[in-house]
Design a protein around this motif. Sequence first.
Motif, PDB file in Angstrom:
ATOM      1  N   ASP A 210      -2.829  -7.221   4.381  1.00 55.85           N
ATOM      2  CA  ASP A 210      -1.456  -6.833   4.035  1.00 55.85           C
ATOM      3  C   ASP A 210      -1.404  -5.797   2.921  1.00 55.85           C
ATOM      4  O   ASP A 210      -0.312  -5.423   2.480  1.00 55.85           O
ATOM      5  CB  ASP A 210      -0.657  -8.064   3.576  1.00 55.85           C
ATOM      6  CG  ASP A 210      -0.515  -9.115   4.657  1.00 55.85           C
ATOM      7  OD1 ASP A 210      -0.326  -8.727   5.822  1.00 55.85           O
ATOM      8  OD2 ASP A 210      -0.602 -10.314   4.325  1.00 55.85           O
ATOM      9  N   GLU A 211      -2.540  -5.338   2.432  1.00 51.67           N
ATOM     10  CA  GLU A 211      -2.570  -4.498   1.242  1.00 51.67           C
ATOM     11  C   GLU A 211      -1.746  -3.228   1.377  1.00 51.67           C
ATOM     12  O   GLU A 211      -1.148  -2.758   0.407  1.00 51.67           O
ATOM     13  CB  GLU A 211      -4.010  -4.152   0.880  1.00 51.67           C
ATOM     14  CG  GLU A 211      -4.778  -5.328   0.288  1.00 51.67           C
ATOM     15  CD  GLU A 211      -6.185  -4.944  -0.125  1.00 51.67           C
ATOM     16  OE1 GLU A 211      -6.554  -3.759   0.071  1.00 51.67           O
ATOM     17  OE2 GLU A 211      -6.905  -5.806  -0.650  1.00 51.67           O
ATOM     18  N   ASP A 212      -1.693  -2.643   2.578  1.00 49.71           N
ATOM     19  CA  ASP A 212      -0.941  -1.406   2.760  1.00 49.71           C
ATOM     20  C   ASP A 212       0.564  -1.632   2.700  1.00 49.71           C
ATOM     21  O   ASP A 212       1.339  -0.679   2.565  1.00 49.71           O
ATOM     22  CB  ASP A 212      -1.319  -0.733   4.082  1.00 49.71           C
ATOM     23  CG  ASP A 212      -1.019  -1.605   5.293  1.00 49.71           C
ATOM     24  OD1 ASP A 212      -0.964  -2.846   5.127  1.00 49.71           O
ATOM     25  OD2 ASP A 212      -0.833  -1.056   6.395  1.00 49.71           O
ATOM     26  N   GLN A 213       1.012  -2.885   2.775  1.00 47.72           N
ATOM     27  CA  GLN A 213       2.445  -3.204   2.707  1.00 47.72           C
ATOM     28  C   GLN A 213       2.873  -3.692   1.335  1.00 47.72           C
ATOM     29  O   GLN A 213       4.065  -3.873   1.085  1.00 47.72           O
ATOM     30  CB  GLN A 213       2.781  -4.305   3.716  1.00 47.72           C
ATOM     31  CG  GLN A 213       2.498  -3.965   5.165  1.00 47.72           C
ATOM     32  CD  GLN A 213       3.040  -5.037   6.082  1.00 47.72           C
ATOM     33  OE1 GLN A 213       4.262  -5.194   6.237  1.00 47.72           O
ATOM     34  NE2 GLN A 213       2.147  -5.810   6.684  1.00 47.72           N
ATOM     35  N   HIS A 215       3.030  -3.483  -2.831  1.00 48.27           N
ATOM     36  CA  HIS A 215       2.975  -2.569  -3.975  1.00 48.27           C
ATOM     37  C   HIS A 215       3.727  -3.192  -5.150  1.00 48.27           C
ATOM     38  O   HIS A 215       4.910  -3.508  -5.049  1.00 48.27           O
ATOM     39  CB  HIS A 215       3.596  -1.219  -3.627  1.00 48.27           C
ATOM     40  CG  HIS A 215       3.659  -0.267  -4.776  1.00 48.27           C
ATOM     41  ND1 HIS A 215       2.533   0.173  -5.447  1.00 48.27           N
ATOM     42  CD2 HIS A 215       4.711   0.308  -5.397  1.00 48.27           C
ATOM     43  CE1 HIS A 215       2.889   0.992  -6.412  1.00 48.27           C
ATOM     44  NE2 HIS A 215       4.213   1.087  -6.412  1.00 48.27           N
TER      45      HIS A 215
END
Length: 232
Positions: A210-213, A215
Amino acid sequence: MTNNSFADRLSEAMKTAGLTQASLAESVGMSQSSIWKLTSGAASGSRKTVELAKALKVRPEWLASGELPRDDSNPATMVSTTPPPLPGTFRIDLLDIQASAGPGTYLSSEFVDTIRAIEFTEEHARSMFGNRSASAIKVITVRGDSMEGTIDPGDFVFVDTTINYFEGDGIYVFVFGKTIHIKRLQMQKNSLVVLSDNKLYSSWEIDASDEDQFHVLAKVLVKQSPAFKRFG
């Protein structure tokens, strides 16, 4: 009306914004010598007042004359939230969550704009935020009830925007997918667990996929409740 000059207001706004003559000149397409003339009083004004005000995040009316428009409700007259703070004050501006979250429109948010800025004495600010600079601290108003009991709807929450990563268990403001949240984050094994202090809300996990989603926008430092009582 203020009694200071254009040079005084420009210098004050540059100091608040943390801009040098060179950086301001570059941002508005002027020479550094032209900015120097304005700050030294050698020139009493500029045809680029609107561009200067936008770069400094102040109102062009204030920069040009020291006055603010009477009709504050007209967004077309507004470039920024407020003029620079008076000397000796510690001003915390509203966090522009949409800008901080990057491009695109987010579908839901747990925040609502009810204030534009809050000012403290420097002594009071130090007791609340330590030695953090005013530029690092922002304020938001909580709308959602997922943290109720710890942070209630309508509370003012002060956050440190320099902490834009997970630095350990705590309460953070973060984006996940197309939603903005204020939640407690806790590392459990290889996943971040998202916890709501209001037990009506279930916990959920953020894992490596889920890192790209995900922040982080800021870490929550302090909350302040606007406790109003009517007597008439």
